[in-house]
Design a protein around this motif. Structure first.
Motif, short mmCIF file in Angstrom:
data_model
loop_
_atom_site.label_atom_id
_atom_site.label_comp_id
_atom_site.label_asym_id
_atom_site.label_seq_id
_atom_site.Cartn_x
_atom_site.Cartn_y
_atom_site.Cartn_z
N UNK A 347 39.54 34.82 22.84
CA UNK A 347 38.46 35.10 24.13
C UNK A 347 37.21 35.03 23.71
N UNK A 348 36.55 34.57 24.79
CA UNK A 348 34.94 34.06 24.80
C UNK A 348 34.23 35.27 23.98
N UNK A 349 34.60 36.63 24.27
CA UNK A 349 33.57 37.92 23.92
C UNK A 349 33.85 37.87 22.31
N UNK A 350 34.93 37.10 21.62
CA UNK A 350 34.82 37.43 20.08
C UNK A 350 33.86 36.49 19.60
N UNK A 351 33.13 35.43 20.14
CA UNK A 351 32.09 34.67 19.73
C UNK A 351 30.96 35.39 19.41
N UNK A 352 30.35 35.95 20.11
CA UNK A 352 28.78 36.55 19.83
C UNK A 352 29.20 37.76 18.87
N UNK A 353 30.08 38.26 18.98
CA UNK A 353 30.64 39.66 18.06
C UNK A 353 30.74 39.12 16.77
#
Length: 363
Positions: A347-353
Protein backbone atom coordinates in the motif's frame (compact mmCIF):
# COMPACT_ATOMS: atom_id res chain seq x y z
CA UNK A 1 -6.67 42.42 -62.49
CA UNK A 2 -4.34 39.79 -63.95
CA UNK A 3 -1.78 40.62 -61.27
CA UNK A 4 -4.42 40.14 -58.51
CA UNK A 5 -5.44 36.76 -59.96
CA UNK A 6 -1.81 35.70 -60.20
CA UNK A 7 -1.10 36.72 -56.61
CA UNK A 8 -4.25 34.97 -55.41
CA UNK A 9 -3.28 31.82 -57.34
CA UNK A 10 0.22 31.94 -55.85
CA UNK A 11 -1.12 32.32 -52.33
CA UNK A 12 -3.54 29.41 -52.79
CA UNK A 13 -0.78 27.18 -54.11
CA UNK A 14 1.71 28.33 -51.46
CA UNK A 15 -0.66 28.06 -48.53
CA UNK A 16 -2.08 24.78 -49.78
CA UNK A 17 1.33 23.17 -49.83
CA UNK A 18 2.79 24.82 -46.72
CA UNK A 19 3.55 22.30 -43.97
CA UNK A 20 1.10 22.25 -41.09
CA UNK A 21 2.75 23.26 -37.87
CA UNK A 22 2.86 20.30 -35.49
CA UNK A 23 1.05 20.62 -32.18
CA UNK A 24 3.42 20.45 -29.22
CA UNK A 25 2.62 17.88 -26.53
CA UNK A 26 4.76 17.97 -23.39
CA UNK A 27 5.47 14.57 -21.87
CA UNK A 28 7.13 14.56 -18.46
CA UNK A 29 9.00 11.42 -17.47
CA UNK A 30 12.02 10.15 -15.62
CA UNK A 31 15.06 10.66 -17.83
CA UNK A 32 17.58 8.42 -16.07
CA UNK A 33 17.53 5.44 -18.44
CA UNK A 34 19.34 5.37 -21.79
CA UNK A 35 17.04 2.69 -23.19
CA UNK A 36 13.88 4.55 -22.13
CA UNK A 37 15.17 7.79 -23.64
CA UNK A 38 16.05 5.98 -26.87
CA UNK A 39 12.57 4.46 -27.05
CA UNK A 40 10.95 7.85 -26.58
CA UNK A 41 13.10 9.33 -29.36
CA UNK A 42 11.71 6.62 -31.65
CA UNK A 43 8.15 7.48 -30.51
CA UNK A 44 8.89 11.14 -31.24
CA UNK A 45 9.78 10.29 -34.84
CA UNK A 46 6.70 8.10 -35.27
CA UNK A 47 4.36 10.76 -33.87
CA UNK A 48 5.87 13.48 -36.02
CA UNK A 49 4.22 11.81 -39.02
CA UNK A 50 0.87 12.26 -37.25
CA UNK A 51 1.40 16.01 -36.88
CA UNK A 52 2.49 15.87 -33.24
CA UNK A 53 5.64 17.38 -31.79
CA UNK A 54 6.21 15.00 -28.90
CA UNK A 55 8.57 16.52 -26.35
CA UNK A 56 10.14 14.29 -23.72
CA UNK A 57 10.87 16.57 -20.79
CA UNK A 58 13.41 14.57 -18.77
CA UNK A 59 13.21 14.84 -14.99
CA UNK A 60 15.25 13.30 -12.18
CA UNK A 61 12.25 13.04 -9.86
CA UNK A 62 8.69 13.08 -11.17
CA UNK A 63 7.43 14.19 -7.75
CA UNK A 64 8.69 17.70 -8.56
CA UNK A 65 6.43 17.81 -11.63
CA UNK A 66 3.55 16.50 -9.53
CA UNK A 67 3.96 19.46 -7.16
CA UNK A 68 3.93 21.86 -10.12
CA UNK A 69 0.76 20.28 -11.53
CA UNK A 70 -1.00 20.51 -8.18
CA UNK A 71 0.00 24.17 -7.79
CA UNK A 72 -1.14 24.95 -11.34
CA UNK A 73 2.35 25.83 -12.59
CA UNK A 74 3.03 23.05 -15.11
CA UNK A 75 2.78 22.74 -18.88
CA UNK A 76 2.60 18.93 -18.72
CA UNK A 77 0.15 17.30 -21.14
CA UNK A 78 1.07 13.72 -20.20
CA UNK A 79 2.91 12.41 -17.16
CA UNK A 80 4.47 8.98 -16.45
CA UNK A 81 3.52 8.00 -12.91
CA UNK A 82 2.48 5.41 -10.37
CA UNK A 83 2.40 4.92 -6.61
CA UNK A 84 2.86 7.97 -4.42
CA UNK A 85 2.77 10.37 -7.34
CA UNK A 86 -0.56 9.03 -8.55
CA UNK A 87 -1.92 9.12 -5.01
CA UNK A 88 -0.92 12.79 -4.63
CA UNK A 89 -2.49 13.80 -7.96
CA UNK A 90 -5.65 11.86 -7.25
CA UNK A 91 -6.00 13.46 -3.81
CA UNK A 92 -5.61 16.88 -5.41
CA UNK A 93 -8.27 16.07 -8.05
CA UNK A 94 -5.65 17.02 -10.65
CA UNK A 95 -6.15 14.28 -13.28
CA UNK A 96 -8.64 13.84 -16.11
CA UNK A 97 -10.65 10.60 -16.26
CA UNK A 98 -9.37 9.14 -19.54
CA UNK A 99 -9.64 5.35 -19.51
CA UNK A 100 -13.09 5.41 -21.13
CA UNK A 101 -11.73 7.53 -23.99
CA UNK A 102 -8.77 5.28 -24.85
CA UNK A 103 -9.96 2.53 -27.21
CA UNK A 104 -6.78 0.50 -26.76
CA UNK A 105 -7.68 -0.27 -23.14
CA UNK A 106 -10.00 -3.01 -24.42
CA UNK A 107 -6.86 -4.94 -25.42
CA UNK A 108 -5.15 -4.80 -22.02
CA UNK A 109 -4.21 -8.21 -20.63
CA UNK A 110 -7.03 -9.19 -18.21
CA UNK A 111 -4.48 -10.93 -15.97
CA UNK A 112 -2.79 -7.61 -15.28
CA UNK A 113 -3.86 -6.15 -11.94
CA UNK A 114 -3.89 -2.52 -13.05
CA UNK A 115 -7.13 -1.23 -11.52
CA UNK A 116 -5.33 -0.46 -8.27
CA UNK A 117 -2.04 1.41 -8.03
CA UNK A 118 -0.12 0.69 -4.79
CA UNK A 119 -3.48 -0.20 -3.20
CA UNK A 120 -5.18 2.95 -4.53
CA UNK A 121 -8.13 2.51 -6.96
CA UNK A 122 -7.27 3.94 -10.38
CA UNK A 123 -10.86 5.09 -11.06
CA UNK A 124 -10.13 5.65 -14.74
CA UNK A 125 -7.55 8.37 -14.07
CA UNK A 126 -4.51 6.65 -15.59
CA UNK A 127 -3.82 4.11 -18.33
CA UNK A 128 -1.36 1.22 -17.88
CA UNK A 129 1.78 1.49 -20.00
CA UNK A 130 4.11 -1.23 -18.71
CA UNK A 131 4.86 -3.72 -15.94
CA UNK A 132 7.54 -3.41 -13.27
CA UNK A 133 8.90 -6.36 -11.29
CA UNK A 134 11.61 -5.86 -8.69
CA UNK A 135 14.52 -8.24 -9.18
CA UNK A 136 18.19 -8.75 -8.48
CA UNK A 137 20.76 -9.14 -11.26
CA UNK A 138 23.76 -11.13 -10.06
CA UNK A 139 27.00 -12.50 -11.40
CA UNK A 140 26.96 -16.30 -11.90
CA UNK A 141 27.30 -18.36 -8.75
CA UNK A 142 26.34 -15.67 -6.25
CA UNK A 143 22.97 -17.30 -5.58
CA UNK A 144 22.04 -20.93 -6.11
CA UNK A 145 18.33 -20.47 -6.83
CA UNK A 146 16.13 -17.95 -8.63
CA UNK A 147 14.31 -17.03 -5.39
CA UNK A 148 16.70 -15.50 -2.84
CA UNK A 149 15.75 -15.39 0.83
CA UNK A 150 16.96 -12.86 3.37
CA UNK A 151 19.17 -15.60 4.82
CA UNK A 152 20.74 -16.35 1.43
CA UNK A 153 21.41 -12.66 0.88
CA UNK A 154 23.18 -12.50 4.26
CA UNK A 155 25.26 -15.54 3.30
CA UNK A 156 26.30 -13.85 0.06
CA UNK A 157 27.17 -10.66 1.95
CA UNK A 158 29.55 -12.70 4.16
CA UNK A 159 31.05 -14.54 1.17
CA UNK A 160 31.47 -11.42 -0.95
CA UNK A 161 32.17 -8.94 1.81
CA UNK A 162 32.18 -5.35 0.57
CA UNK A 163 30.69 -6.31 -2.82
CA UNK A 164 26.96 -6.32 -2.03
CA UNK A 165 24.80 -3.19 -1.74
CA UNK A 166 21.48 -1.58 -2.65
CA UNK A 167 20.40 1.93 -3.73
CA UNK A 168 19.96 4.49 -1.00
CA UNK A 169 16.32 5.09 0.02
CA UNK A 170 14.25 7.12 -0.79
CA UNK A 171 15.39 6.13 -4.30
CA UNK A 172 12.47 3.86 -5.21
CA UNK A 173 14.60 0.79 -6.01
CA UNK A 174 16.17 1.09 -2.56
CA UNK A 175 12.80 1.38 -0.85
CA UNK A 176 11.52 -1.66 -2.76
CA UNK A 177 14.60 -3.57 -1.63
CA UNK A 178 13.40 -2.97 1.95
CA UNK A 179 9.89 -4.14 1.05
CA UNK A 180 11.27 -7.32 -0.52
CA UNK A 181 13.25 -8.08 2.63
CA UNK A 182 10.07 -7.67 4.68
CA UNK A 183 8.30 -10.15 2.39
CA UNK A 184 11.15 -12.59 2.86
CA UNK A 185 11.05 -12.19 6.63
CA UNK A 186 7.22 -12.49 6.73
CA UNK A 187 6.16 -14.69 3.77
CA UNK A 188 2.96 -15.75 5.57
CA UNK A 189 1.81 -12.15 6.17
CA UNK A 190 1.80 -10.91 2.59
CA UNK A 191 -1.74 -9.47 2.84
CA UNK A 192 -0.75 -7.25 5.79
CA UNK A 193 1.43 -5.14 3.52
CA UNK A 194 -1.56 -4.34 1.32
CA UNK A 195 -3.14 -2.50 4.25
CA UNK A 196 -2.64 1.19 5.13
CA UNK A 197 0.23 1.65 7.55
CA UNK A 198 -2.09 3.36 10.02
CA UNK A 199 -4.17 0.21 10.46
CA UNK A 200 -1.39 -2.04 11.79
CA UNK A 201 1.41 -2.04 14.36
CA UNK A 202 4.13 -1.10 11.90
CA UNK A 203 6.81 -0.60 14.55
CA UNK A 204 6.46 -4.17 15.79
CA UNK A 205 6.18 -5.60 12.27
CA UNK A 206 9.28 -3.84 10.93
CA UNK A 207 11.62 -4.38 13.89
CA UNK A 208 13.03 -7.65 12.45
CA UNK A 209 13.91 -5.71 9.27
CA UNK A 210 15.97 -3.15 11.19
CA UNK A 211 17.63 -5.92 13.22
CA UNK A 212 18.52 -7.66 9.95
CA UNK A 213 19.94 -4.49 8.37
CA UNK A 214 22.00 -3.79 11.49
CA UNK A 215 23.80 -7.09 10.80
CA UNK A 216 23.88 -6.70 7.00
CA UNK A 217 25.23 -3.16 6.66
CA UNK A 218 28.75 -3.77 8.07
CA UNK A 219 29.19 -6.43 5.37
CA UNK A 220 28.14 -4.16 2.50
CA UNK A 221 30.10 -1.99 0.09
CA UNK A 222 31.81 0.76 2.12
CA UNK A 223 30.49 -0.93 5.29
CA UNK A 224 27.03 0.52 4.67
CA UNK A 225 28.27 4.08 5.27
CA UNK A 226 27.48 4.92 1.66
CA UNK A 227 25.13 3.43 -0.91
CA UNK A 228 24.73 3.63 -4.70
CA UNK A 229 22.61 6.65 -5.53
CA UNK A 230 20.52 4.81 -8.11
CA UNK A 231 19.88 1.48 -9.79
CA UNK A 232 21.79 2.74 -12.83
CA UNK A 233 24.86 3.47 -10.75
CA UNK A 234 24.66 0.02 -9.20
CA UNK A 235 24.49 -1.56 -12.67
CA UNK A 236 27.73 0.26 -13.51
CA UNK A 237 29.34 -1.12 -10.35
CA UNK A 238 28.18 -4.62 -11.30
CA UNK A 239 29.57 -4.19 -14.82
CA UNK A 240 33.04 -3.16 -13.61
CA UNK A 241 33.20 -5.85 -10.94
CA UNK A 242 32.97 -3.55 -7.95
CA UNK A 243 29.69 -5.19 -6.89
CA UNK A 244 28.30 -8.69 -7.37
CA UNK A 245 24.64 -7.66 -7.68
CA UNK A 246 22.47 -4.89 -9.05
CA UNK A 247 18.74 -4.20 -8.73
CA UNK A 248 16.10 -3.51 -11.34
CA UNK A 249 12.37 -3.00 -11.74
CA UNK A 250 12.44 -4.48 -15.23
CA UNK A 251 12.28 -8.31 -15.36
CA UNK A 252 13.94 -8.23 -18.79
CA UNK A 253 16.85 -6.01 -17.75
CA UNK A 254 19.33 -8.85 -17.24
CA UNK A 255 18.97 -9.78 -20.91
CA UNK A 256 18.50 -6.23 -22.24
CA UNK A 257 21.67 -4.95 -20.56
CA UNK A 258 23.67 -7.91 -21.89
CA UNK A 259 22.30 -7.32 -25.40
CA UNK A 260 23.39 -3.69 -25.16
CA UNK A 261 26.86 -4.63 -23.97
CA UNK A 262 26.36 -2.95 -20.60
CA UNK A 263 26.65 -6.18 -18.57
CA UNK A 264 28.69 -9.33 -19.21
CA UNK A 265 26.96 -12.43 -20.54
CA UNK A 266 25.87 -14.94 -17.93
CA UNK A 267 24.34 -12.60 -15.34
CA UNK A 268 21.27 -14.08 -13.68
CA UNK A 269 18.01 -12.55 -12.48
CA UNK A 270 16.57 -13.42 -9.08
CA UNK A 271 13.65 -12.51 -6.88
CA UNK A 272 14.36 -11.26 -3.36
CA UNK A 273 11.81 -13.40 -1.46
CA UNK A 274 9.77 -16.02 -3.32
CA UNK A 275 7.78 -13.51 -5.40
CA UNK A 276 8.74 -10.31 -7.19
CA UNK A 277 7.05 -7.13 -6.03
CA UNK A 278 5.06 -6.21 -9.11
CA UNK A 279 3.35 -3.00 -10.11
CA UNK A 280 2.09 -1.23 -13.19
CA UNK A 281 3.36 2.10 -14.44
CA UNK A 282 0.91 4.45 -16.09
CA UNK A 283 0.27 7.42 -18.36
CA UNK A 284 -2.05 10.18 -17.16
CA UNK A 285 -3.30 13.57 -18.37
CA UNK A 286 -3.45 16.50 -15.91
CA UNK A 287 -6.55 18.68 -15.87
CA UNK A 288 -4.27 21.62 -16.71
CA UNK A 289 -3.10 20.03 -20.00
CA UNK A 290 -3.31 22.30 -23.04
CA UNK A 291 -3.33 19.53 -25.70
CA UNK A 292 -5.76 16.98 -24.30
CA UNK A 293 -6.91 15.40 -27.58
CA UNK A 294 -3.37 15.04 -28.91
CA UNK A 295 -2.30 13.61 -25.55
CA UNK A 296 -5.00 10.95 -25.89
CA UNK A 297 -3.79 10.25 -29.43
CA UNK A 298 -0.29 9.69 -28.07
CA UNK A 299 -1.56 7.29 -25.40
CA UNK A 300 -3.43 5.33 -28.10
CA UNK A 301 -0.14 5.09 -29.98
CA UNK A 302 1.79 4.02 -26.85
CA UNK A 303 -0.71 1.16 -26.41
CA UNK A 304 -0.61 0.06 -30.05
CA UNK A 305 0.87 -3.39 -30.78
CA UNK A 306 3.68 -1.74 -32.75
CA UNK A 307 4.75 0.49 -29.85
CA UNK A 308 4.26 -2.17 -27.19
CA UNK A 309 6.25 -4.77 -29.14
CA UNK A 310 9.14 -2.39 -29.59
CA UNK A 311 9.04 -1.41 -25.91
CA UNK A 312 9.15 -5.07 -24.84
CA UNK A 313 12.02 -6.00 -27.18
CA UNK A 314 15.08 -6.91 -25.09
CA UNK A 315 17.31 -5.44 -27.80
CA UNK A 316 15.73 -2.09 -26.95
CA UNK A 317 13.94 -1.14 -23.68
CA UNK A 318 12.65 -4.57 -22.66
CA UNK A 319 9.73 -3.19 -20.63
CA UNK A 320 6.94 -5.84 -20.52
CA UNK A 321 3.80 -5.16 -22.52
CA UNK A 322 0.39 -4.57 -20.96
CA UNK A 323 -1.48 -5.98 -23.96
CA UNK A 324 -3.09 -9.39 -24.38
CA UNK A 325 -0.44 -11.88 -25.60
CA UNK A 326 -2.30 -12.57 -28.86
CA UNK A 327 -1.85 -8.90 -29.81
CA UNK A 328 1.94 -9.33 -29.77
CA UNK A 329 2.60 -12.49 -31.76
CA UNK A 330 5.55 -11.51 -33.95
CA UNK A 331 9.28 -12.22 -34.08
CA UNK A 332 9.89 -9.04 -32.08
CA UNK A 333 7.62 -10.18 -29.27
CA UNK A 334 9.73 -13.32 -28.83
CA UNK A 335 12.65 -11.15 -27.73
CA UNK A 336 11.34 -10.81 -24.20
CA UNK A 337 11.52 -13.14 -21.23
CA UNK A 338 8.80 -14.57 -19.03
CA UNK A 339 7.52 -12.57 -16.09
CA UNK A 340 8.59 -13.57 -12.59
CA UNK A 341 6.19 -14.97 -9.95
CA UNK A 342 4.33 -11.85 -8.84
CA UNK A 343 3.01 -10.26 -5.66
CA UNK A 344 1.32 -6.88 -5.44
CA UNK A 345 3.28 -3.87 -4.28
CA UNK A 346 2.70 -2.54 -0.77
CA UNK A 347 0.00 0.00 0.00
CA UNK A 348 1.24 3.48 -0.88
CA UNK A 349 1.42 4.54 2.80
CA UNK A 350 4.32 2.12 3.41
CA UNK A 351 6.59 4.08 1.10
CA UNK A 352 7.19 7.18 3.21
CA UNK A 353 7.09 5.20 6.46
CA UNK A 354 9.93 2.89 5.44
CA UNK A 355 11.97 5.75 3.99
CA UNK A 356 11.65 7.88 7.12
CA UNK A 357 12.45 5.00 9.45
CA UNK A 358 15.45 3.94 7.36
CA UNK A 359 16.83 7.49 7.26
CA UNK A 360 16.38 7.91 11.02
CA UNK A 361 18.49 4.81 11.64
CA UNK A 362 21.16 4.89 8.95
CA UNK A 363 21.76 8.53 8.03
Amino acid sequence: MRRLVAVTFFLVIFLGTAPIKAEVVNFYAWGGSAQVNSYLRWAQQELEAEGIEFRHNKVADVSEVVKQIISGHSNADIIWINGENFHALKDANALLPIVGDIKATQHINPELNWQTDFGEPVNGLEVPWGVGQFNLIARPGVFGTEAVSAEELMRAAHEYKGRISYPKPPEFHGTTFLKSLLLSLYPERRSVFQQPIQSINAQELTQPLWDYLDKLHPLLWQQGDNFPSSAGEQVSYLANGLLMIAVSFNPNDNQTLVNQGRLPAGVKRHTLSDHAITNTHYLAIPKTAKSVEKAKQIIEFMLSPKAQRRKADTNRWGDPSVLKPERLHTKESSRQTELLPATDDFHVSWQSYLEQEWSARYQ
